[in-house]
Design a protein around this motif. Structure first.
Motif, PDB file in Angstrom:
ATOM      1  N   UNK A  67      30.827  32.387  65.707  1.00  0.00           N
ATOM      2  CA  UNK A  67      29.700  31.458  65.782  1.00  0.00           C
ATOM      3  C   UNK A  67      29.478  30.872  64.399  1.00  0.00           C
ATOM      4  N   UNK A  68      29.369  29.539  64.328  1.00  0.00           N
ATOM      5  CA  UNK A  68      29.084  28.857  63.066  1.00  0.00           C
ATOM      6  C   UNK A  68      27.879  27.958  63.270  1.00  0.00           C
ATOM      7  N   UNK A  69      26.946  28.024  62.331  1.00  0.00           N
ATOM      8  CA  UNK A  69      25.730  27.217  62.366  1.00  0.00           C
ATOM      9  C   UNK A  69      25.837  26.066  61.379  1.00  0.00           C
ATOM     10  N   UNK A  70      25.064  25.025  61.623  1.00  0.00           N
ATOM     11  CA  UNK A  70      25.066  23.873  60.715  1.00  0.00           C
ATOM     12  C   UNK A  70      24.531  24.255  59.344  1.00  0.00           C
ATOM     13  N   UNK A  71      23.452  25.020  59.321  1.00  0.00           N
ATOM     14  CA  UNK A  71      22.836  25.459  58.071  1.00  0.00           C
ATOM     15  C   UNK A  71      22.616  26.960  58.114  1.00  0.00           C
ATOM     16  N   UNK A  72      22.681  27.634  56.972  1.00  0.00           N
ATOM     17  CA  UNK A  72      22.418  29.075  56.962  1.00  0.00           C
ATOM     18  C   UNK A  72      20.990  29.380  57.412  1.00  0.00           C
ATOM     19  N   UNK A  73      20.844  30.499  58.129  1.00  0.00           N
ATOM     20  CA  UNK A  73      19.512  30.954  58.541  1.00  0.00           C
ATOM     21  C   UNK A  73      19.365  32.420  58.146  1.00  0.00           C
ATOM     22  N   UNK A  74      18.136  32.871  58.029  1.00  0.00           N
ATOM     23  CA  UNK A  74      17.873  34.281  57.750  1.00  0.00           C
ATOM     24  C   UNK A  74      18.089  35.074  59.031  1.00  0.00           C
ATOM     25  N   UNK A  75      18.892  36.123  58.948  1.00  0.00           N
ATOM     26  CA  UNK A  75      19.181  36.968  60.106  1.00  0.00           C
ATOM     27  C   UNK A  75      18.872  38.405  59.723  1.00  0.00           C
TER      28      UNK A  75
END
Length: 134
Positions: A67-75
């Motif tokens: 899975x790749x997201x457009x922008x980094x998110x806090x997980x």
């Protein structure tokens, strides 16, 4: 040999109380998908009742989900869940293309069928690859 089935939830991918928009998923793919597997995007939705199964006949060794997201998110954590009666999963988690993380998986306190990858916060995540070891 029996195939391994599992469901993955990125628990912090859902929008946060401070966020008005959900993360944009650029890529959600599996190395292969067996009959009956749900789309990988379904597995990101906590309401999804689906699962993923590799198509290989060797229990999915070296198969996985990316899975790749457009922008980094806090997980904060990632949970990998097996169906009732399945053997414990042997997997590695790669965050942002780095070497596999060396802590976890741990049993999930919320769901006995799940294992989680977490140390409290995984930090900013843009991509995840979960690879089955067999």
């Amino acid at each position: 040999m029996k195939k391994v089935f599992f469901v993955m939830l990125l628990l912090s991918i859902a929008q946060t109380a401070h966020s008005q928009t959900s993360p944009v998923v650029l890529s959600a793919a599996a190395t292969s998908s067996g009959a009956g597997s749900s789309p990988i995007t379904c597995l990101l939705d906590p309401r999804c009742q689906g699962y993923w199964s590799p198509a290989s006949l060797d229990s999915g060794i070296d198969e996985g989900i990316y899975i790749q997201l457009q922008n980094p998110i806090s997980v904060e954590q990632i949970e990998v869940c097996a169906p009732e009666g399945a053997r414990p999963l042997d997997f590695q988690t790669f965050i942002n293309g780095a070497s596999p993380i060396d802590w976890g998986p741990f049993d999930s306190p919320k769901n006995p069928k799940c294992q989680m990858v977490s140390d409290g916060s995984l930090g900013k995540v843009k991509s995840v690859f979960i690879k089955l070891n067999g």
